[in-house]
Design an enzyme around this catalytic site. Structure first.
Site, PDB file in Angstrom:
ATOM      1  N   LYS A  16      34.200  23.197  35.942  1.00  0.00           N
ATOM      2  CA  LYS A  16      33.583  24.102  36.925  1.00  0.00           C
ATOM      3  C   LYS A  16      32.804  25.166  36.175  1.00  0.00           C
ATOM      4  CE  LYS A  16      36.746  24.102  40.860  1.00  0.00           C
ATOM      5  NZ  LYS A  16      37.697  24.946  41.603  1.00  0.00           N
TER       6      LYS A  16
ATOM      7  N   HIS B  34      46.737  30.973  45.231  1.00  0.00           N
ATOM      8  CA  HIS B  34      45.372  31.494  45.311  1.00  0.00           C
ATOM      9  C   HIS B  34      44.946  31.818  46.749  1.00  0.00           C
ATOM     10  CE1 HIS B  34      45.449  30.158  41.215  1.00  0.00           C
ATOM     11  NE2 HIS B  34      44.219  30.562  40.998  1.00  0.00           N
TER      12      HIS B  34
ATOM     13  N   ARG C 274      43.166  17.993  43.638  1.00  0.00           N
ATOM     14  CA  ARG C 274      42.888  19.169  42.796  1.00  0.00           C
ATOM     15  C   ARG C 274      43.220  20.484  43.522  1.00  0.00           C
ATOM     16  NH1 ARG C 274      37.674  19.693  38.714  1.00  0.00           N
ATOM     17  NH2 ARG C 274      38.027  21.815  38.092  1.00  0.00           N
TER      18      ARG C 274
ATOM     19  N   ARG D 272      17.765  20.546  32.626  1.00  0.00           N
ATOM     20  CA  ARG D 272      18.637  19.598  33.348  1.00  0.00           C
ATOM     21  C   ARG D 272      19.873  19.223  32.534  1.00  0.00           C
ATOM     22  NH1 ARG D 272      13.554  17.318  34.301  1.00  0.00           N
ATOM     23  NH2 ARG D 272      12.755  17.859  36.347  1.00  0.00           N
TER      24      ARG D 272
ATOM     25  N   HIS E  13      43.706  35.333  46.732  1.00  0.00           N
ATOM     26  CA  HIS E  13      42.279  35.578  46.901  1.00  0.00           C
ATOM     27  C   HIS E  13      42.034  36.577  48.028  1.00  0.00           C
ATOM     28  CE1 HIS E  13      37.965  34.162  47.742  1.00  0.00           C
ATOM     29  NE2 HIS E  13      37.973  34.941  46.688  1.00  0.00           N
TER      30      HIS E  13
ATOM     31  N   GLU F  38      37.047  18.130  43.163  1.00  0.00           N
ATOM     32  CA  GLU F  38      37.892  18.909  44.084  1.00  0.00           C
ATOM     33  C   GLU F  38      37.743  18.482  45.546  1.00  0.00           C
ATOM     34  OE1 GLU F  38      37.450  23.227  44.310  1.00  0.00           O
ATOM     35  OE2 GLU F  38      39.580  23.392  43.883  1.00  0.00           O
TER      36      GLU F  38
ATOM     37  N   ASN G  87      45.368  25.414  43.665  1.00  0.00           N
ATOM     38  CA  ASN G  87      45.193  26.665  44.405  1.00  0.00           C
ATOM     39  C   ASN G  87      46.512  27.312  44.807  1.00  0.00           C
ATOM     40  OD1 ASN G  87      42.403  26.617  44.309  1.00  0.00           O
ATOM     41  ND2 ASN G  87      42.247  25.352  46.148  1.00  0.00           N
TER      42      ASN G  87
ATOM     43  N   LYS H 265      46.688  20.360  33.776  1.00  0.00           N
ATOM     44  CA  LYS H 265      45.399  20.518  34.468  1.00  0.00           C
ATOM     45  C   LYS H 265      44.543  19.259  34.280  1.00  0.00           C
ATOM     46  CE  LYS H 265      41.557  23.225  35.864  1.00  0.00           C
ATOM     47  NZ  LYS H 265      40.823  24.458  35.907  1.00  0.00           N
TER      48      LYS H 265
HETATM   49  N1  LIG Z   1      35.728  27.532  35.713  1.00  0.00           N
HETATM   50  C1  LIG Z   1      36.960  27.588  36.177  1.00  0.00           C
HETATM   51  O1  LIG Z   1      37.576  26.564  36.520  1.00  0.00           O
HETATM   52  C2  LIG Z   1      37.637  28.931  36.268  1.00  0.00           C
HETATM   53  C3  LIG Z   1      39.024  28.993  36.517  1.00  0.00           C
HETATM   54  C4  LIG Z   1      39.618  30.244  36.530  1.00  0.00           C
HETATM   55  C5  LIG Z   1      38.855  31.396  36.313  1.00  0.00           C
HETATM   56  N2  LIG Z   1      37.522  31.282  36.088  1.00  0.00           N
HETATM   57  C6  LIG Z   1      36.693  32.481  35.822  1.00  0.00           C
HETATM   58  O2  LIG Z   1      37.149  33.063  34.596  1.00  0.00           O
HETATM   59  C7  LIG Z   1      36.805  34.443  34.607  1.00  0.00           C
HETATM   60  C8  LIG Z   1      37.957  35.239  34.062  1.00  0.00           C
HETATM   61  O3  LIG Z   1      38.196  34.838  32.736  1.00  0.00           O
HETATM   62  P1  LIG Z   1      39.102  35.711  31.723  1.00  0.00           P
HETATM   63  O4  LIG Z   1      40.364  36.068  32.423  1.00  0.00           O
HETATM   64  O5  LIG Z   1      39.151  34.991  30.463  1.00  0.00           O
HETATM   65  O6  LIG Z   1      38.296  37.079  31.616  1.00  0.00           O
HETATM   66  P2  LIG Z   1      37.063  37.504  30.697  1.00  0.00           P
HETATM   67  O7  LIG Z   1      36.240  36.356  30.329  1.00  0.00           O
HETATM   68  O8  LIG Z   1      36.421  38.650  31.384  1.00  0.00           O
HETATM   69  O9  LIG Z   1      37.785  38.026  29.385  1.00  0.00           O
HETATM   70  C9  LIG Z   1      38.580  39.196  29.468  1.00  0.00           C
HETATM   71  C10 LIG Z   1      38.267  40.155  28.346  1.00  0.00           C
HETATM   72  O10 LIG Z   1      38.891  39.678  27.166  1.00  0.00           O
HETATM   73  C11 LIG Z   1      38.034  39.874  26.055  1.00  0.00           C
HETATM   74  N3  LIG Z   1      38.431  38.852  25.083  1.00  0.00           N
HETATM   75  C12 LIG Z   1      38.133  37.542  25.070  1.00  0.00           C
HETATM   76  N4  LIG Z   1      38.767  36.922  24.077  1.00  0.00           N
HETATM   77  C13 LIG Z   1      39.469  37.865  23.420  1.00  0.00           C
HETATM   78  C14 LIG Z   1      40.335  37.848  22.308  1.00  0.00           C
HETATM   79  N5  LIG Z   1      40.665  36.711  21.686  1.00  0.00           N
HETATM   80  N6  LIG Z   1      40.910  39.018  21.903  1.00  0.00           N
HETATM   81  C15 LIG Z   1      40.633  40.188  22.557  1.00  0.00           C
HETATM   82  N7  LIG Z   1      39.832  40.262  23.629  1.00  0.00           N
HETATM   83  C16 LIG Z   1      39.249  39.115  24.045  1.00  0.00           C
HETATM   84  C17 LIG Z   1      36.647  39.729  26.598  1.00  0.00           C
HETATM   85  O11 LIG Z   1      35.741  40.469  25.816  1.00  0.00           O
HETATM   86  C18 LIG Z   1      36.785  40.278  28.008  1.00  0.00           C
HETATM   87  O12 LIG Z   1      36.435  41.618  28.076  1.00  0.00           O
HETATM   88  C19 LIG Z   1      36.402  34.777  36.022  1.00  0.00           C
HETATM   89  O13 LIG Z   1      35.015  34.931  36.092  1.00  0.00           O
HETATM   90  C20 LIG Z   1      36.833  33.569  36.840  1.00  0.00           C
HETATM   91  O14 LIG Z   1      36.023  33.360  37.975  1.00  0.00           O
HETATM   92  C21 LIG Z   1      36.904  30.074  36.066  1.00  0.00           C
END
Ligand SMILES: NC(=O)c1ccc[n+]([C@@H]2O[C@H](COP(=O)([O-])OP(=O)(O)OC[C@H]3O[C@@H](n4cnc5c(N)ncnc54)[C@H](O)[C@@H]3O)[C@@H](O)[C@H]2O)c1
Length: 372
Positions: free
Chosen positions: A143, A258, A251, A121, A262, A247, A255, A237
Site C-alpha cells: 500500500k 482500527h 486482509r 508509470r 480510527h 484488500e 483492521n 502480515k
Molecule cells: N502502507 C501501509 O500499509 C501503512 C500501514 C500502516 C501505517 N502506514 C502509514 O505509516 C505512517 C506512520 O509511520 P511511522 O509510525 O513509521 O511514522 P513516521 O514515518 O512519521 O516516523 C516517525 C518518526 O520517527 C523518526 N524515525 C524514523 N526512523 C527512526 C530511527 N531509526 N530512529 C529514530 N527516529 C526515527 C522519523 O524521523 C519520524 O519523525 C502513517 O503515514 C501511516 O498512514 C502505512
C-alpha cells in the site's frame, strides 16, 4: 538474517530481517537487479542517524546515488511534496530503470512508494524501513499513498517493492512512543492470528522498551527478542496479504482495533492519541464488544489489556463523547452498505468479521472505556 518470502506471483519479493544488515544493503541490492540510477528518499533525522551506513554500503558496491530529503512528519505526505520529488527526478534525468529506496518510517515509505509507483508509470522500489511500525506493517503489502486535506491515505496505489530490508538495530534509536506505536500492531498480529506469538510477547514484555537498549547485556538480549518479533510479525502480515493482495476480503482482519481506533483519531483530529495508541484503545473496545456478544471470555479481554498496559499503551479514553465516536464510525472506510464492520476476537489467535453489532452494545462498551 531471516528471509521471509511474500508470494504474490510475479510481484513476489523477500523481506530480509536481521541485526546490522544495513551494512550489507548495497550487496543485497546488487543481487536483485541492475539499475540505471539510484535515488534514496529519506528524512533528515534518519539520514543523520543511519544514512552513513547506508551510503557506505552502496559505495562499497560501486553504486552512485542521489539523496532526496523530505522534512519529518505526516503533514509532508501529500501531493505537493510528491510533485517536488517528481521535479527533482526529472532534473536528475531519472528513467524507469531507476531504483527508489524508501529509507525511513511509514511516512517516507508511503510517499516514496507512491512516487515510485507513479513516476514514469513505475520505477523499481526498495523499502528500508527504520521504525518498528514500518518494519512490521507499512513496508509489507504494497500500500502506497499520500494524504488529501479531507482524509488520510485517500490517494494511493498498490505497488510491491523489489525487496524489504529490515535492520533491527535501527530500532535502537527510536523514542519510546514510536516503539509503543509499532507494538500496538505487533500485539494485533498475536490476537488475530497466533496465540503462541501473543504468549511470546507476554513472556518478553520486559525487553520491549527503550531502557533495554541502554547497556550492552540488555541490548543483546533485546535484539534477539526484536528479531523474533519483527520476523514473526512480517510472516503473519505476509501470509494475510498473499491471500488478498488488494484488500477485498481476508486482509480486513488487519483492521482489528482500527474501526474504533480510527474513529477516535478522527474525533480528536489526530491530536490526542497517536495511531498506535488509538489502535490500542480500539483493540480493547473490540475485545469488550466481543465479550458482550458472548464470543470472547473475560480472561482473554484482560490478557489483551494487561499486555497493552505493560507495553505502555492506553486501554481507556479520557472523557470523549461516545456519540461523536459512533458518528465517526459511520463515516469510516470500513462501512459497507450502511453496516459497520468490526473485527472481533473469538479467542486469542482467532477473529471474525461481524457487521451486525447493535449500536447499543458499542455505546455501552465506549462508556465502560471512559466515554461520556
Ligand atoms: N502502507 C501501509 O500499509 C501503512 C500501514 C500502516 C501505517 N502506514 C502509514 O505509516 C505512517 C506512520 O509511520 P511511522 O509510525 O513509521 O511514522 P513516521 O514515518 O512519521 O516516523 C516517525 C518518526 O520517527 C523518526 N524515525 C524514523 N526512523 C527512526 C530511527 N531509526 N530512529 C529514530 N527516529 C526515527 C522519523 O524521523 C519520524 O519523525 C502513517 O503515514 C501511516 O498512514 C502505512
Amino acid at each position: 538474517m531471516e528471509k521471509i518470502r511474500v508470494n504474490l506471483g510475479e510481484n513476489s519479493y523477500n523481506i530480509n530481517v536481521g541485526s546490522g544488515i544495513l551494512k550489507e544493503f548495497g550487496a543485497a541490492l546488487k543481487k536483485v537487479n541492475s539499475y540505471e540510477k539510484i535515488v534514496v528518499i529519506t528524512d533528515p533525522l534518519v539520514n543523520e542517524l543511519w544514512g552513513g551506513i547506508l551510503r557506505s554500503s552502496l559505495k562499497s558496491e560501486g553504486f552512485s546515488f542521489d539523496v532526496i530529503e523530505i522534512p519529518r512528519g505526516e503533514r509532508y505526505k501529500n501531493l505537493q511534496v510528491a510533485f517536488k520529488i517528481y521535479d527533482k527526478l526529472v532534473q536528475l534525468e531519472v528513467h524507469r530503470d531507476c531504483c527508489i529506496i524508501a529509507f525511513g518510517g511509514g511516512v517516507i515509505g508511503d510517499l516514496a512508494g507512491f512516487v515510485a509507483a507513479t513516476f514514469m508509470r513505475g520505477t523499481y522500489l526498495v523499502h528500508v524501513p527504520t521504525t518498528l511500525l514500518a518494519q512490521v506493517d507499512s513496508s509489507i503489502g504494497g500500500k502506497t499513498s499520500v494524504n488529501h486535506p479531507k482524509g488520510k491515505n485517500l490517494i494511493g496505489v498498490f505497488y510491491q517493492p523489489l525487496f524489504v530490508n529490515c535492520d533491527i538495530e535501527t530500532l535502537t534509536t527510536l523514542p519510546q512512543k514510536e516503539i509503543s506505536t509499532g507494538l500496538a500492531e505487533v500485539i494485533k498480529y498475536g490476537v488475530i492470528e497466533d496465540e503462541d506469538f501473543f504468549k511470546f510477547l507476554e513472556a518478553n514484555s520486559h525487553h520491549l522498551n527503550t531502557k533495554a537498549f541502554e547497556d550492552a547485556d540488555t541490548l543483546k538480549a533485546a535484539l534477539k527478542v526484536w528479531q523474533t518479533i519483527v520476523s514473526e510479525s512480517c510472516k503473519i502480515k505476509a501470509r494475510i496479504v498473499e491471500q488478498d493482495e488488494k484488500e477485498k476480503g481476508i486482509r480486513m482482519v488487519l483492521n482489528y482495533g482500527h474501526t474504533i481506533g480510527h474513529a477516535i483519531e478522527t474525533v480528536t483530529k489526530y491530536s490526542m492519541y497517536n495511531h498506535g495508541e488509538a489502535v490500542a484503545i480500539g483493540m480493547v473496545a473490540a475485545a469488550m464488544i466481543s465479550k458482550e456478544m458472548g464470543m470472547l471470555d473475560e480472561v482473554a479481554v484482560n490478557r489483551i489489556k494487561v499486555l497493552l498496559e505493560k507495553l505502555k499503551l492506553p486501554t481507556g479514553v479520557d472523557a470523549l463523547s461516545a456519540n461523536k465516536i459512533i458518528n465517526g464510525l459511520k463515516v469510516d472506510k470500513k462501512i459497507r452498505e450502511g453496516r459497520i464492520r468490526f473485527v472481533l476476537p473469538k479467542k486469542i489467535g482467532k477473529v471474525e468479521i461481524r457487521d451486525d453489532i447493535p449500536i447499543s452494545v458499542v455505546r455501552r462498551v465506549l462508556k465502560t472505556l471512559g466515554c461520556k
